[in-house]
Design a protein around this motif. Structure first.
Motif, PDB file in Angstrom:
ATOM      1  N   MET A  76      62.140  74.189  32.506  1.00 38.11           N
ATOM      2  CA  MET A  76      63.013  74.232  31.339  1.00 38.11           C
ATOM      3  C   MET A  76      62.262  74.617  30.071  1.00 38.11           C
ATOM      4  O   MET A  76      62.766  75.408  29.261  1.00 38.11           O
ATOM      5  N   ILE A  77      61.065  74.079  29.880  1.00 37.70           N
ATOM      6  CA  ILE A  77      60.291  74.424  28.683  1.00 37.70           C
ATOM      7  C   ILE A  77      59.901  75.896  28.707  1.00 37.70           C
ATOM      8  O   ILE A  77      60.006  76.598  27.689  1.00 37.70           O
ATOM      9  N   TRP A  78      59.477  76.371  29.867  1.00 35.62           N
ATOM     10  CA  TRP A  78      59.113  77.787  30.014  1.00 35.62           C
ATOM     11  C   TRP A  78      60.323  78.673  29.729  1.00 35.62           C
ATOM     12  O   TRP A  78      60.222  79.684  29.034  1.00 35.62           O
ATOM     13  N   THR A  79      61.495  78.286  30.254  1.00 35.70           N
ATOM     14  CA  THR A  79      62.707  79.094  30.090  1.00 35.70           C
ATOM     15  C   THR A  79      63.196  79.079  28.653  1.00 35.70           C
ATOM     16  O   THR A  79      63.587  80.112  28.094  1.00 35.70           O
ATOM     17  N   LEU A  80      63.197  77.914  28.029  1.00 30.51           N
ATOM     18  CA  LEU A  80      63.751  77.768  26.679  1.00 30.51           C
ATOM     19  C   LEU A  80      62.820  78.278  25.592  1.00 30.51           C
ATOM     20  O   LEU A  80      63.267  78.868  24.605  1.00 30.51           O
ATOM     21  N   GLU A  81      61.513  78.028  25.767  1.00 32.98           N
ATOM     22  CA  GLU A  81      60.583  78.274  24.661  1.00 32.98           C
ATOM     23  C   GLU A  81      59.422  79.194  25.010  1.00 32.98           C
ATOM     24  O   GLU A  81      58.688  79.627  24.123  1.00 32.98           O
ATOM     25  N   GLY A  82      59.222  79.464  26.297  1.00 30.76           N
ATOM     26  CA  GLY A  82      58.183  80.395  26.688  1.00 30.76           C
ATOM     27  C   GLY A  82      56.894  79.741  27.159  1.00 30.76           C
ATOM     28  O   GLY A  82      56.704  78.526  27.053  1.00 30.76           O
ATOM     29  N   LYS A  83      55.987  80.569  27.668  1.00 28.74           N
ATOM     30  CA  LYS A  83      54.735  80.123  28.255  1.00 28.74           C
ATOM     31  C   LYS A  83      53.857  79.373  27.263  1.00 28.74           C
ATOM     32  O   LYS A  83      53.244  78.353  27.595  1.00 28.74           O
ATOM     33  N   GLU A  84      53.766  79.881  26.043  1.00 27.82           N
ATOM     34  CA  GLU A  84      52.896  79.259  25.049  1.00 27.82           C
ATOM     35  C   GLU A  84      53.371  77.852  24.682  1.00 27.82           C
ATOM     36  O   GLU A  84      52.564  76.961  24.421  1.00 27.82           O
ATOM     37  N   ALA A  85      54.689  77.655  24.683  1.00 26.98           N
ATOM     38  CA  ALA A  85      55.233  76.331  24.370  1.00 26.98           C
ATOM     39  C   ALA A  85      54.800  75.316  25.421  1.00 26.98           C
ATOM     40  O   ALA A  85      54.498  74.162  25.091  1.00 26.98           O
ATOM     41  N   TRP A  86      54.759  75.745  26.695  1.00 23.76           N
ATOM     42  CA  TRP A  86      54.298  74.832  27.749  1.00 23.76           C
ATOM     43  C   TRP A  86      52.829  74.478  27.552  1.00 23.76           C
ATOM     44  O   TRP A  86      52.427  73.330  27.741  1.00 23.76           O
ATOM     45  N   LYS A  87      52.017  75.444  27.151  1.00 21.97           N
ATOM     46  CA  LYS A  87      50.596  75.180  26.918  1.00 21.97           C
ATOM     47  C   LYS A  87      50.414  74.162  25.793  1.00 21.97           C
ATOM     48  O   LYS A  87      49.587  73.253  25.893  1.00 21.97           O
ATOM     49  N   VAL A  88      51.184  74.329  24.719  1.00 19.32           N
ATOM     50  CA  VAL A  88      51.108  73.388  23.598  1.00 19.32           C
ATOM     51  C   VAL A  88      51.562  71.997  24.051  1.00 19.32           C
ATOM     52  O   VAL A  88      50.941  70.985  23.726  1.00 19.32           O
ATOM     53  N   PHE A  89      52.644  71.962  24.811  1.00 17.64           N
ATOM     54  CA  PHE A  89      53.170  70.693  25.326  1.00 17.64           C
ATOM     55  C   PHE A  89      52.128  69.997  26.195  1.00 17.64           C
ATOM     56  O   PHE A  89      51.881  68.803  26.058  1.00 17.64           O
ATOM     57  N   ARG A  90      51.496  70.751  27.076  1.00 16.85           N
ATOM     58  CA  ARG A  90      50.500  70.197  28.007  1.00 16.85           C
ATOM     59  C   ARG A  90      49.302  69.634  27.262  1.00 16.85           C
ATOM     60  O   ARG A  90      48.820  68.538  27.578  1.00 16.85           O
ATOM     61  N   LYS A  91      48.835  70.346  26.247  1.00 15.60           N
ATOM     62  CA  LYS A  91      47.699  69.855  25.468  1.00 15.60           C
ATOM     63  C   LYS A  91      48.065  68.599  24.684  1.00 15.60           C
ATOM     64  O   LYS A  91      47.225  67.728  24.465  1.00 15.60           O
ATOM     65  N   GLY A  92      49.322  68.522  24.267  1.00 11.64           N
ATOM     66  CA  GLY A  92      49.765  67.382  23.478  1.00 11.64           C
ATOM     67  C   GLY A  92      49.772  66.074  24.233  1.00 11.64           C
ATOM     68  O   GLY A  92      49.819  64.996  23.633  1.00 11.64           O
ATOM     69  N   ILE A  93      49.727  66.139  25.569  1.00 12.13           N
ATOM     70  CA  ILE A  93      49.730  64.920  26.376  1.00 12.13           C
ATOM     71  C   ILE A  93      48.466  64.107  26.136  1.00 12.13           C
ATOM     72  O   ILE A  93      48.505  62.874  26.149  1.00 12.13           O
TER      73      ILE A  93
END
Length: 299
Positions: A74-91
């Motif tokens: 869902m994150i990849w679809t809604l916001e793109g690949k870079e958004a997932w990378k930012v999300f993952r680092k934020g963990i």
């Protein structure tokens, strides 16, 4: 073989559905992926296929291929690949303050223990707990953190779903709804030993254990939402609180009172009291502050 244009059209239509109904799509995928991967484990529990340890891996995988993969899609679809990378680092934001580590590692076990004291009518006793167990507690905590549900589940429940649900329904309604949906996600577990099911279990699973478990999920959701909101969406501390809660499941078998081993009621009682205190002191808003600007998050 389908024409290339038809395949592209199907893919485009699917993406449009996901974008139009992000929350519905997330929960459908989380349920579908998790429940499907659990089938071999459930079959082994009921001796329909050989009951061997190798099938236990499917129980661990159900959290990873369910809420975590659904959130990733869902994150990849809604916001793109870079958004997932930012999300993952934020963990991995470990700087949350000592009081939050204290809450996760001391307060949570204490309130659960209080629930056992109340349910037992006095201080419960343990048999077989050794200094070795306490010495290896941090190791068990790390194992439970990554493999016991907190890490993969919270990427989906509190990482993806909660912010969107709070924006749509408000903090308390979103939390209670998420708690119920979270409990429903666990339903297949009641066919296994993980929730005292499997061969030899009886109908009490549905009229006794399940309602108690739903209360447990609701209380836990209130606590985790408050932690999430208080730390501006920090997922690491949410995962740590979840892991600390799950750790009591490793201690419960050592209780000498059989009644304390056969129900989640004491845990629900302790966490319920904690959740009630949080609700009172936050006036029911669980520390939620509407983000700005407003984002249309869909259904």
């Amino acid at each position: 073989m389908k024409p290339l244009t038809e395949s592209k059209s199907t893919s485009t239509n699917l993406k449009e559905i996901l974008k139009s109904y992000p929350l519905t799509s997330f929960f459908v995928m989380a349920y579908l992926f998790s429940w499907t991967v659990l089938i071999p484990f459930i079959l082994s529990q009921w001796n329909i296929i050989p009951k061997t340890k190798i099938f236990d891996v499917f129980f661990t995988l159900n959290a990873f291929v369910g809420p975590m993969v659904a959130a990733y899609i869902m994150i990849w679809t809604l916001e793109g690949k870079e958004a997932w990378k930012v999300f993952r680092k934020g963990i991995w934001k470990f700087k949350v303050g000592l009081k939050w580590y204290f809450f996760a590692l001391i307060v949570i076990p204490t309130v659960i223990y209080l629930g056992f004291v109340i349910f037992n009518g006095g201080i419960p006793t343990f048999n077989g707990l050794t200094t070795q167990f306490y010495a290896t507690y941090p190791i068990y905590l790390v194992i439970v953190f990554f493999g016991g549900g907190p890490f993969p589940e919270e990427i989906g429940w509190r990482g993806f779903a909660l912010p969107r649900m709070q924006s749509k329904f408000g903090a308390l309604k979103a939390t209670l709804l998420l708690g119920i949906l979270w409990a429903i996600w666990h339903l297949p577990h009641f066919l296994t030993a993980a929730q005292r099911g499997g061969p030899g279990s009886n109908i009490s699973l549905l009229y006794y254990n399940l309602p108690i478990f739903i209360v447990l999920c609701l209380a836990t959701s209130i606590i985790l939402t408050w932690v999430f909101n208080s730390k501006q969406g920090n997922l690491f501390i949410v995962m740590l609180v979840h892991a600390s809660l799950n750790m009591f499941g490793l201690i419960q078998p050592y209780l000498t009172n059989p009644a304390l081993k056969e129900t989640d009621l004491p845990v629900s009682l302790g966490l319920g009291l904690c959740a009630l205190i949080i609700l009172i002191f936050t006036n029911g808003n669980l520390g939620y502050k509407q983000s700005s600007p407003e984002v249309e998050l869909g259904n």
